[in-house]
Design an enzyme around this catalytic site. Structure first.
Site, PDB file in Angstrom:
ATOM      1  N   GLN A 243      26.070 -11.282  16.848  1.00  0.00           N
ATOM      2  CA  GLN A 243      24.727 -10.706  16.782  1.00  0.00           C
ATOM      3  C   GLN A 243      24.789  -9.224  16.455  1.00  0.00           C
ATOM      4  O   GLN A 243      24.007  -8.716  15.641  1.00  0.00           O
ATOM      5  CB  GLN A 243      24.008 -10.917  18.123  1.00  0.00           C
ATOM      6  CG  GLN A 243      22.529 -10.610  18.087  1.00  0.00           C
ATOM      7  CD  GLN A 243      21.784 -11.534  17.143  1.00  0.00           C
ATOM      8  OE1 GLN A 243      22.081 -12.721  17.057  1.00  0.00           O
ATOM      9  NE2 GLN A 243      20.828 -11.009  16.417  1.00  0.00           N
ATOM     10  N   HIS A 246      24.988  -7.669  12.776  1.00  0.00           N
ATOM     11  CA  HIS A 246      23.839  -7.626  11.878  1.00  0.00           C
ATOM     12  C   HIS A 246      23.423  -6.197  11.563  1.00  0.00           C
ATOM     13  O   HIS A 246      23.116  -5.854  10.423  1.00  0.00           O
ATOM     14  CB  HIS A 246      22.640  -8.344  12.514  1.00  0.00           C
ATOM     15  CG  HIS A 246      22.629  -9.819  12.288  1.00  0.00           C
ATOM     16  ND1 HIS A 246      22.477 -10.384  11.051  1.00  0.00           N
ATOM     17  CD2 HIS A 246      22.748 -10.853  13.154  1.00  0.00           C
ATOM     18  CE1 HIS A 246      22.498 -11.700  11.158  1.00  0.00           C
ATOM     19  NE2 HIS A 246      22.675 -12.012  12.418  1.00  0.00           N
ATOM     20  N   GLU A 311      14.618 -13.296  20.584  1.00  0.00           N
ATOM     21  CA  GLU A 311      14.618 -13.996  19.302  1.00  0.00           C
ATOM     22  C   GLU A 311      15.488 -15.253  19.396  1.00  0.00           C
ATOM     23  O   GLU A 311      15.088 -16.344  19.005  1.00  0.00           O
ATOM     24  CB  GLU A 311      15.158 -13.062  18.216  1.00  0.00           C
ATOM     25  CG  GLU A 311      15.282 -13.692  16.845  1.00  0.00           C
ATOM     26  CD  GLU A 311      15.957 -12.774  15.846  1.00  0.00           C
ATOM     27  OE1 GLU A 311      15.871 -13.065  14.642  1.00  0.00           O
ATOM     28  OE2 GLU A 311      16.579 -11.764  16.246  1.00  0.00           O
ATOM     29  N   HIS A 312      16.707 -15.076  19.897  1.00  0.00           N
ATOM     30  CA  HIS A 312      17.628 -16.192  20.112  1.00  0.00           C
ATOM     31  C   HIS A 312      18.004 -16.236  21.591  1.00  0.00           C
ATOM     32  O   HIS A 312      18.232 -15.195  22.203  1.00  0.00           O
ATOM     33  CB  HIS A 312      18.929 -16.016  19.317  1.00  0.00           C
ATOM     34  CG  HIS A 312      18.730 -15.708  17.871  1.00  0.00           C
ATOM     35  ND1 HIS A 312      18.825 -14.419  17.359  1.00  0.00           N
ATOM     36  CD2 HIS A 312      18.446 -16.507  16.816  1.00  0.00           C
ATOM     37  CE1 HIS A 312      18.619 -14.451  16.053  1.00  0.00           C
ATOM     38  NE2 HIS A 312      18.378 -15.693  15.685  1.00  0.00           N
ATOM     39  N   ASP A 345      21.795 -19.848  12.248  1.00  0.00           N
ATOM     40  CA  ASP A 345      21.605 -18.944  11.117  1.00  0.00           C
ATOM     41  C   ASP A 345      21.788 -19.641   9.781  1.00  0.00           C
ATOM     42  O   ASP A 345      21.306 -19.166   8.749  1.00  0.00           O
ATOM     43  CB  ASP A 345      22.593 -17.777  11.206  1.00  0.00           C
ATOM     44  CG  ASP A 345      22.108 -16.669  12.127  1.00  0.00           C
ATOM     45  OD1 ASP A 345      20.918 -16.676  12.481  1.00  0.00           O
ATOM     46  OD2 ASP A 345      22.927 -15.803  12.492  1.00  0.00           O
ATOM     47  N   HIS A 404     -31.114 -21.036  13.992  1.00  0.00           N
ATOM     48  CA  HIS A 404     -30.110 -22.056  14.264  1.00  0.00           C
ATOM     49  C   HIS A 404     -30.780 -23.240  14.967  1.00  0.00           C
ATOM     50  O   HIS A 404     -30.588 -24.405  14.592  1.00  0.00           O
ATOM     51  CB  HIS A 404     -28.995 -21.505  15.168  1.00  0.00           C
ATOM     52  CG  HIS A 404     -27.988 -20.654  14.457  1.00  0.00           C
ATOM     53  ND1 HIS A 404     -28.300 -19.461  13.873  1.00  0.00           N
ATOM     54  CD2 HIS A 404     -26.655 -20.850  14.245  1.00  0.00           C
ATOM     55  CE1 HIS A 404     -27.217 -18.940  13.344  1.00  0.00           C
ATOM     56  NE2 HIS A 404     -26.188 -19.767  13.549  1.00  0.00           N
TER      57      HIS A 404
END
Length: 418
Positions: A243, A246, A311-312, A345, A404
């Site tokens: 991770q 990245h 996220e993960h 991924d 209406h």
């Protein structure tokens, strides 16, 4: 090693948003809106040091790219594409046409996909976005990616060819998002933009939302790992490094009720960083944005994880399934030691475009359904109208919307007269 309260305090401090680039991004957007292609050529030179004669990659170059990569990579891209396609077909919304009220789904006509190209080349991002759009039957799929001095990486072009991308343009950053949102002489205006990018891409998507649809405002990539005394230390360390490589701002969270396990990981982590090929990026990420969190029990682990809304989430404990249904806020969940985040991924099937920075509390990862719009259809017969009109009349009267009310009552009175 941090307690729950210590972690939350530190994390909130680290999350302070840097908005210093907002005005710069606004200027880029306005420049592209006014000057179109000429602004894009200018920014390609200014930001990427690449001078181009044309922005679009010829389609024959896209098609030929499949011959410029190894057979092994070609096969890997095809397998990944097929796996993603099969999963997305399985979860795609279908029209509901029964009854007098129902729902119809339609593919978005034009979609723009941002594919990063700065620190690394990401053919996986092409597959994880364009494949979904193709399954949704999007009419035109357009990719933008930063220009490279030696041309776009053939693996990116090959992934585009396999996934069915229609056009590719060599432009990146905020300027590419503005071009997709407004259109230029070369780049068509699209209806929605998806795909991850740096802070300039995220800021421009945020500023242009409403002019164009977007998937999400992506922050730095992140993973939370839950481990216990039986977890494999080396697996955990490699998942943290995967991770962290990245980006320098990538976030990693290691959560455990076992103090000795956290200590073992901390002792071996620095040594592992030293032997990593991307150690400069990893080292900065781990030093600045790694959190080792000691929780008191399973319930506190759940509380901390839901607070992070990662996220993960990788759960590598003896019984990972005990967390299902209790941890609610997560982009994608990986259960067990043989479901590492890295498989998600590339080849598992769900898209790796996922909510970050706590936005999993109210959003979800990209799916085929994000490339569909829908509308309801109301086709009542006289009997059905008579059954529900009185309640609608009562509510219209309460709201003071008398026309209406009249619109409804006239149909009831006409029926009585006949």
């Amino acid at each position: 090693m941090l307690s729950k309260s210590e972690f939350i305090s530190k994390f909130e401090e680290d999350r302070l948003v840097d908005e210093t680039q907002t005005e710069n991004v606004k200027q880029i957007i306005n420049d592209v809106k006014a000057n179109k292609d000429s602004a894009l050529f200018k920014y390609n030179e200014q930001f990427d040091n690449v001078k181009l004669d044309t922005l679009e990659v010829p389609y024959h170059d896209i098609k030929n790219s499949i011959n410029l990569i190894s057979d092994e990579l070609k096969n890997a891209l095809q397998i990944s594409h097929d796996q993603i396609k099969a999963f997305q077909q399985k979860i795609k919304h279908e029209n509901v046409t029964s009854g007098q009220t129902y729902q119809l789904y339609h593919p978005i006509e034009k979609v723009g996909i941002y594919v990063p190209g700065g620190k690394a080349s990401y053919p996986s991002t092409v597959l994880m976005t364009a494949t979904l759009a193709k399954v949704a039957n999007v009419e035109e799929i357009i990719v933008v990616t930063p220009p490279q001095k030696d041309g776009i990486n053939p693996s990116i072009l090959a992934a585009c060819y396999i996934a069915g991308v229609d056009r590719i343009f060599q432009v990146g950053g905020a300027q590419s998002i503005a071009a997709l949102a407004y259109g230029t002489e070369s780049i068509p205006k699209v209806d929605k933009i998806v795909g991850p990018g740096n802070q300039f891409v995220s800021l421009s998507k945020q500023l242009l939302y409403g002019v164009v649809g977007i998937d999400q405002i992506a922050g730095p990539s992140e993973i939370a790992l839950i481990a216990d005394e039986h977890s494999n230390v080396d697996y955990i360390i490699q998942d943290l490094l995967a991770q962290a490589e990245h980006d320098e701002q990538a976030r990693t969270f290691l959560i455990s009720t076992d103090k000795s396990f956290l200590t073992k990981v901390n002792q071996k982590l620095q040594q592992a960083i030293e032997s990593a090929p991307r150690k400069e990026i990893i080292s900065k990420s781990i030093n600045d944005f790694h959190y080792s969190i000691l929780t008191t029990d399973v319930n506190e682990t759940i509380e901390v994880t839901n607070y992070i809304a990662p996220e993960h989430l990788s759960i590598q404990t003896t019984e990972p399934s005990i967390y299902l249904g209790k941890i609610k806020y997560v982009g994608a969940m990986f259960l067990g030691q043989y479901s590492p985040e890295a498989i998600g991924d590339y080849s598992a099937g769900p898209s790796h475009v996922l909510p970050t920075d706590q936005t999993a509390r109210f959003s979800n990862g990209l799916t085929v359904n994000d490339f569909l719009t829908s509308h309801s259809v109301i086709h009542l017969d006289e009997h059905a109208f008579q059954q529900i009109a009185p309640s609608a009349i009562e509510i219209a009267n309460e709201e003071g919307l008398y026309q209406h009310k009249q619109s409804l009552e006239i149909r009831l009175s006409n029926n009585k007269e006949s």
